[in-house]
Design an enzyme around this catalytic site. Structure first.
Site, PDB file in Angstrom:
ATOM      1  CB  CYS A  92      -1.339  -0.114   1.214  1.00  0.00           C
ATOM      2  SG  CYS A  92      -2.413   1.190   1.033  1.00  0.00           S
ATOM      3  CG  HIS A 146      -3.912  -3.487   3.108  1.00  0.00           C
ATOM      4  ND1 HIS A 146      -2.819  -2.768   3.975  1.00  0.00           N
ATOM      5  CD2 HIS A 146      -4.184  -2.157   2.558  1.00  0.00           C
ATOM      6  CE1 HIS A 146      -2.620  -1.492   3.734  1.00  0.00           C
ATOM      7  NE2 HIS A 146      -3.599  -1.086   3.124  1.00  0.00           N
ATOM      8  CD  GLU A 152      -1.622  -5.712   5.626  1.00  0.00           C
ATOM      9  OE1 GLU A 152      -1.979  -4.404   5.714  1.00  0.00           O
ATOM     10  OE2 GLU A 152      -1.274  -6.014   4.532  1.00  0.00           O
TER      11      GLU A 152
END
Length: 228
Positions: free
Chosen positions: A110, A212, A214
């Protein structure tokens, strides 16, 4: 075990101690650990200290966060520019340039992909909606792990080992890559043409993604690319 340095995010302390504290959202640490990677957090510090630390690392992670100051790419601030941190910009741009020059495997997420692009001389859209990107939703309003839009791989890259040619991603950003930095190539695009991933030609792994991973457990193997 590979040893990864992670640039820190920050929050303002509450109460009487009106100072920032530097840390990292746990999702990143969980994703790294899931791939058998050890990590150390890298808060802002001077170049001399970083040049002593970085040669001992096997890789680098640049996480998400606030906006990059447009002064870093020689533009005036847009009215919709969000919060910027000169200290964080200075720190992460140094890390990205070091990694590009020294061949240190690096993953940017990001804000991280935006830092990598600016470090290589590129520019950013300061607010996607205001600058014409209204076809799809880049600033997702639903909580994770909501998937906001599709994405297409457009060049050979390590992503092709992990994902099909087209797949869906989450999206929590209002800025994005405009002019690509020197040596960077687009490797994935959103349906509206916005660059969603880049890689640096000739580098072992200088990879940035706009979404993202994660926050999506199925995407955690992306962090394992730092094992190169």
């Amino acid at each position: 075990m590979r040893f990864i340095g992670v640039a820190t995010q920050y929050r303002m302390a509450e109460g009487l101690l009106a100072k920032r504290f530097w840390g990292l959202l746990e999702f990143y640490l969980e994703a790294l650990s899931s791939q058998g990677l050890a990590y150390v957090l890298l808060p802002p510090q001077g170049p001399e200290a970083l040049e002593r630390i970085l040669p001992h690392l096997d890789g680098l992670l640049l996480p998400g966060g606030g906006d990059v100051d447009p002064d870093r790419y020689r533009e005036e601030p847009h009215p919709r520019l969000g919060e910027v941190s000169p200290e964080r910009d200075e720190h992460e741009l140094f890390l990205a340039r070091y990694a590009a020059e020294k061949g240190l495997p690096t993953l940017g997420i990001c804000r991280g992909i935006q830092v990598m692009n600016v470090a290589m001389g590129g520019t950013l859209y300061q607010d996607l909606e205001a600058q014409g990107f209204r076809e799809i939703q880049h600033t997702e309003k639903s909580p994770p792990p909501a998937l906001a839009h599709g994405m297409k791989l457009v060049a050979e890259s390590p992503l092709a080992r992990l994902f099909p040619p087209s797949f869906r991603v989450n999206s929590y950003h209002h800025q994005g890559i405009k002019d690509l930095g020197e040596g960077l190539k687009p490797i994935a695009l959103a349906p509206d043409g916005l660059v969603e991933a880049v890689a640096l030609d000739g580098h072992p792994l200088f990879l940035g993604v706009q979404w993202h991973p994660e926050l999506i457990k199925d995407h955690w193997p992306l962090f394992g690319l730092l094992k190169v």
